[in-house]
Design a protein around this motif. Sequence first.
Motif, short mmCIF file in Angstrom:
data_model
loop_
_atom_site.label_atom_id
_atom_site.label_comp_id
_atom_site.label_asym_id
_atom_site.label_seq_id
_atom_site.Cartn_x
_atom_site.Cartn_y
_atom_site.Cartn_z
N ARG A 97 0.68 -1.19 0.21
CA ARG A 97 0.18 -0.02 0.06
C ARG A 97 0.81 1.32 -0.07
O ARG A 97 0.54 2.11 -1.02
CB ARG A 97 -0.96 0.21 1.30
N ASP A 140 0.44 4.07 -2.64
CA ASP A 140 0.14 5.16 -2.19
C ASP A 140 0.99 6.52 -2.90
O ASP A 140 0.55 7.45 -2.89
CB ASP A 140 0.17 5.26 -1.15
N GLU A 141 2.35 6.31 -3.34
CA GLU A 141 3.13 7.34 -3.67
C GLU A 141 2.59 7.81 -5.04
O GLU A 141 3.04 8.88 -5.34
CB GLU A 141 4.51 6.73 -3.63
N HIS A 177 -0.55 6.56 -6.67
CA HIS A 177 -1.94 6.49 -7.07
C HIS A 177 -2.85 6.49 -5.62
O HIS A 177 -2.45 6.21 -4.57
CB HIS A 177 -1.91 4.92 -7.80
N THR A 178 -4.04 6.63 -6.03
CA THR A 178 -5.11 6.65 -4.94
C THR A 178 -5.48 5.29 -4.78
O THR A 178 -5.88 4.81 -5.78
CB THR A 178 -6.24 7.68 -5.22
N ILE A 179 -5.58 4.86 -3.49
CA ILE A 179 -5.82 3.37 -3.20
C ILE A 179 -7.32 3.38 -2.77
O ILE A 179 -7.56 3.88 -1.74
CB ILE A 179 -5.13 2.70 -2.25
N ARG A 239 -7.56 -2.09 -2.30
CA ARG A 239 -7.22 -2.28 -1.12
C ARG A 239 -7.79 -4.06 -0.99
O ARG A 239 -6.85 -5.06 -0.60
CB ARG A 239 -8.24 -1.94 -0.08
#
Length: 118
Positions: free
Chosen positions: A88, A92-93, A95-97, A102
């Motif tokens: 994650r 997350d660096e 892209h939106t998770i 998830r």
Amino acid sequence: MTTEPVAAIARNVAQHLTTDHNPALIHQVEAALHQRTATAPTPPARYTDPVAIASLIVAIATVAWTVYNDLRKETPRPPIATITRTIRLQLDETHTIDDTTRRIIDITAEETIKYGDR
């Protein structure tokens, strides 16, 4: 890095998600695996269509296998929570998770450990 673990993990994740997304997801993951280059695939910014989800599965499987191998250098069987959190953080660096991502990460972490325990 060998592509065999990534392919096996991605295929298993697709089997878990096929009923949620569409019956062709397994085939789309196969296509995404064949389109991979020698470098790690970059997950698409949006995952709105099944082909993008297949590419996301392959990308996450690639990250998961790398994370798992890196963590095994310090711990013979890294905890699933550590693998999941590391995946994650890496995604997350850039892209939106969302909830779909998830879920794919959770399933991929489980499948990665199963593969590593073989």
